[in-house]
Design a protein around this motif. Structure first.
Motif, short mmCIF file in Angstrom:
data_model
loop_
_atom_site.label_atom_id
_atom_site.label_comp_id
_atom_site.label_asym_id
_atom_site.label_seq_id
_atom_site.Cartn_x
_atom_site.Cartn_y
_atom_site.Cartn_z
N ALA A 359 0.83 -1.21 0.00
CA ALA A 359 0.00 0.00 0.00
C ALA A 359 0.86 1.26 0.00
CB ALA A 359 -0.95 -0.01 1.19
N ASN A 360 1.92 1.24 0.82
CA ASN A 360 2.83 2.40 0.85
C ASN A 360 3.49 2.60 -0.51
OD1 ASN A 360 2.21 2.75 3.51
ND2 ASN A 360 4.29 2.57 4.28
N ASN A 361 3.94 1.50 -1.11
CA ASN A 361 4.58 1.61 -2.42
C ASN A 361 3.62 2.15 -3.47
OD1 ASN A 361 7.09 0.64 -1.59
ND2 ASN A 361 6.59 -1.49 -2.09
N LEU A 362 2.40 1.65 -3.45
CA LEU A 362 1.43 2.04 -4.47
C LEU A 362 1.04 3.52 -4.37
CD1 LEU A 362 -0.87 -1.12 -4.56
CD2 LEU A 362 0.72 -0.35 -6.34
N GLU A 363 1.24 4.11 -3.20
CA GLU A 363 1.00 5.56 -3.10
C GLU A 363 1.95 6.33 -4.02
OE1 GLU A 363 -1.34 7.23 -1.76
OE2 GLU A 363 -2.32 5.71 -0.54
N SER A 364 3.16 5.80 -4.22
CA SER A 364 4.08 6.42 -5.17
C SER A 364 3.69 6.10 -6.60
CB SER A 364 5.52 5.95 -4.91
OG SER A 364 6.02 6.47 -3.70
N VAL A 365 3.33 4.83 -6.84
CA VAL A 365 2.94 4.42 -8.19
C VAL A 365 1.70 5.20 -8.65
CG1 VAL A 365 2.35 2.46 -9.65
CG2 VAL A 365 3.92 2.14 -7.74
N LEU A 366 0.86 5.57 -7.69
CA LEU A 366 -0.34 6.35 -7.99
C LEU A 366 -0.02 7.67 -8.68
CD1 LEU A 366 -3.47 6.77 -7.52
CD2 LEU A 366 -2.83 7.88 -5.36
N THR A 367 1.10 8.28 -8.30
CA THR A 367 1.39 9.61 -8.82
C THR A 367 2.57 9.67 -9.77
OG1 THR A 367 2.67 10.09 -6.79
CG2 THR A 367 0.39 10.82 -6.85
N TYR A 368 3.44 8.63 -9.81
CA TYR A 368 4.52 8.75 -10.79
C TYR A 368 4.09 8.20 -12.14
CZ TYR A 368 6.62 3.94 -10.07
OH TYR A 368 6.90 2.60 -10.01
N GLU A 369 4.82 8.62 -13.18
CA GLU A 369 4.46 8.35 -14.58
C GLU A 369 3.07 8.90 -14.91
OE1 GLU A 369 7.10 7.49 -15.62
OE2 GLU A 369 8.04 6.05 -14.29
N GLY A 370 2.71 10.02 -14.28
CA GLY A 370 1.41 10.64 -14.52
C GLY A 370 0.44 10.36 -13.39
N THR A 371 -0.02 11.40 -12.72
CA THR A 371 -0.98 11.23 -11.64
C THR A 371 -2.32 10.73 -12.21
OG1 THR A 371 -1.86 13.48 -11.81
CG2 THR A 371 0.07 13.16 -10.40
N SER A 372 -3.16 10.23 -11.32
CA SER A 372 -4.48 9.79 -11.78
C SER A 372 -5.24 10.92 -12.44
CB SER A 372 -5.27 9.23 -10.60
OG SER A 372 -4.72 8.00 -10.16
N GLU A 373 -5.09 12.14 -11.89
CA GLU A 373 -5.79 13.29 -12.47
C GLU A 373 -5.31 13.57 -13.89
OE1 GLU A 373 -5.90 13.57 -8.04
OE2 GLU A 373 -4.35 13.17 -9.53
N VAL A 374 -4.01 13.46 -14.12
CA VAL A 374 -3.48 13.66 -15.47
C VAL A 374 -4.06 12.63 -16.43
CG1 VAL A 374 -1.39 13.42 -16.88
CG2 VAL A 374 -1.36 14.86 -14.83
N HIS A 375 -4.12 11.37 -16.00
CA HIS A 375 -4.66 10.34 -16.88
C HIS A 375 -6.16 10.53 -17.11
CE1 HIS A 375 -0.98 8.14 -17.34
NE2 HIS A 375 -0.80 8.12 -16.03
N GLN A 376 -6.87 11.02 -16.11
CA GLN A 376 -8.28 11.32 -16.31
C GLN A 376 -8.45 12.41 -17.38
OE1 GLN A 376 -8.99 12.01 -12.07
NE2 GLN A 376 -10.68 10.55 -12.16
N LEU A 377 -7.57 13.41 -17.35
CA LEU A 377 -7.66 14.48 -18.33
C LEU A 377 -7.26 14.02 -19.73
CD1 LEU A 377 -6.27 17.48 -16.23
CD2 LEU A 377 -8.66 16.96 -16.80
N ILE A 378 -6.32 13.09 -19.81
CA ILE A 378 -5.96 12.51 -21.11
C ILE A 378 -7.16 11.77 -21.70
CG2 ILE A 378 -4.54 10.76 -22.25
CD1 ILE A 378 -2.28 11.53 -20.29
N ILE A 379 -7.83 11.01 -20.85
CA ILE A 379 -9.02 10.27 -21.28
C ILE A 379 -10.13 11.25 -21.64
CG2 ILE A 379 -10.80 8.62 -20.57
CD1 ILE A 379 -8.60 7.43 -18.67
N GLY A 380 -10.29 12.28 -20.81
CA GLY A 380 -11.32 13.28 -21.08
C GLY A 380 -11.10 14.00 -22.39
N GLN A 381 -9.84 14.30 -22.70
CA GLN A 381 -9.55 14.95 -23.97
C GLN A 381 -9.88 14.03 -25.14
OE1 GLN A 381 -5.51 16.26 -24.41
NE2 GLN A 381 -5.89 17.31 -26.34
N ALA A 382 -9.58 12.73 -24.98
CA ALA A 382 -9.90 11.78 -26.03
C ALA A 382 -11.40 11.69 -26.27
CB ALA A 382 -9.33 10.40 -25.68
N LEU A 383 -12.18 11.84 -25.21
CA LEU A 383 -13.63 11.72 -25.32
C LEU A 383 -14.28 12.98 -25.88
CD1 LEU A 383 -14.37 9.97 -21.89
CD2 LEU A 383 -14.54 8.93 -24.16
N THR A 384 -13.72 14.15 -25.54
CA THR A 384 -14.39 15.40 -25.88
C THR A 384 -13.68 16.20 -26.97
OG1 THR A 384 -13.18 16.71 -24.24
CG2 THR A 384 -15.19 15.56 -23.50
#
Length: 390
Positions: A359-384
């Protein structure tokens, strides 16, 4: 009482994987079981991992740059690489990070954008594990917005002179070579910087509570002078480093699920032997509801990962699809590790079990190589069709 099945057995995952890819997976699983698991708690607790020794062992197994062709690289399928990441991260995210940074960032940057001389000089040594690489993109004030980086490279005759700072760089202080991205008068460029270059220094970042089995560093470039042959000739603009990030993100799609599977397997085993009111914890409906829900989410995430692996093997995987996979895998993996911890109660917060470490490790994986918010915006741009990053 029926014979227990593992989560992936319920989904028939093995039937979806070729014999060749299963062989790669099984060899990495054996390595993780025999080389990583017996030591990982100590490495995590002390923050001291024998990285150089491990890198050479990983090189002998053919895991470094394994999805690349030529220059001593194994050239396996994208799916096989993903499965290797899954098994490594079932051991620890820090070990998978070591392999990802080496192969999908540093080696891939040279393989994709480098000159033939750069490839011949570095890739065979890196594939063997005789040389360690790192990838210098993130800066103290620029993570999600790499275009704002302040590291600058200026021309001075036939040379380049680099000044700036990079932070949160995996493998940084132990790397023999760094791929450094910098602003220039002609867009962002990449540079191959040997560790012994005057003006280059690296120091570890102290006080980490996550990825403790991985080396994370700050890089300082103070008047680093490089010959013109140090520049990656085929990378110009932000597309260069972003292509590398997509390679690393693909590995995370599978890797994060390895951490989740390890926690779920451990929670199932624990629940079958832990007695509560003279009855196994596994025999209570609440426990089974938790295990069932986690298995469904893990299985769905694995099916998505395999689908994306096939798309990558076919050469048609798009960046927004990588974002879908990374967003889903890390989100579900974190939820599973946390829920598994509740099944173990207080035991789940110790290093006797893997939940809190993952769980501690995944807190880093959550934000490196693009935060979840960044990936949501990438997906959002693809949709809209609308970019909403600013």
């Amino acid at each position: 009482m029926t014979t227990p099945q593992s989560p992936f057995e319920l989904f028939g995952i093995d039937s979806l994987i070729t014999a060749e890819d299963r062989a790669v997976r099984d060899s990495v699983r054996d390595f993780t079981d025999n080389r990583i698991r017996p030591h990982i708690n100590n490495w995590f607790e002390t923050g001291a991992t024998p990285v150089r020794e491990l890198t050479q062992e990983l090189g002998k197994l053919g895991l470094l740059g394994m999805h690349l062709d030529g220059y001593g690289c194994a050239g396996v399928s994208a799916t096989a690489y993903g499965l290797a990441c899954l098994e490594l991260e079932a051991g620890d995210s820090g070990i998978r990070t070591l392999v990802s940074v080496q192969g999908s960032l540093a080696m891939y940057a040279i393989w994709k954008w480098g000159s033939e001389e750069q490839k011949q000089e570095w890739l065979p040594r890196m594939a063997k594990g005789d040389a360690i690489g790192c990838f210098g993109l993130t800066e103290p004030d620029f993570g999600s917005d790499p275009a704002g980086m302040q590291t600058f490279a200026r021309r001075d005759g036939n040379d380049w002179v680099l000044n700036g700072t990079k932070k949160w760089i995996s493998n940084g202080s132990i790397a023999d070579v760094s791929v450094i991205w910098a602003q220039t008068d002609d867009k962002i460029r990449g540079f191959v910087v040997p560790a012994h270059t005057p003006g280059f220094s690296a120091q570890d970042i102290p006080g980490k509570l996550s990825l403790r089995a991985s080396t994370t560093s700050e890089l300082v470039l103070d008047g680093v002078r490089l010959p013109s042959t140090a520049v990656l000739p085929d990378a110009r603009g932000l597309s260069g480093p972003l292509a590398c990030l997509n390679e690393a993100r693909f590995g995370i799609i599978f890797g994060a699920l390895g951490a989740a599977r390890d926690c779920l397997d451990s929670a199932i085993e624990y629940s079958r032997h832990r007695l509560i009111f003279d009855k196994p914890l596994a025999g209570y409906q609440t426990t089974q509801l938790k295990l069932a829900n986690m298995t469904v989410e893990l299985g769905k995430a694995m099916l998505l990962a395999l689908h994306l692996g096939r798309l990558k093997d076919a050469g048609i995987l798009r960046p927004e699809q990588v974002s879908i996979g990374k967003l889903n895998s890390i989100r579900e993996a974190l939820a599973i590790t946390r829920e598994c911890r509740t099944i173990l109660g207080a035991n789940g917060v110790t290093l006797d079990y893997p939940m809190m470490r993952h769980a501690n490790n995944l807190e880093s994986v959550l934000t490196y190589e693009g935060t979840s918010e960044v990936h949501q915006l990438i997906i959002g741009q693809a949709l809209t069709g609308e970019a909403a990053f600013r």
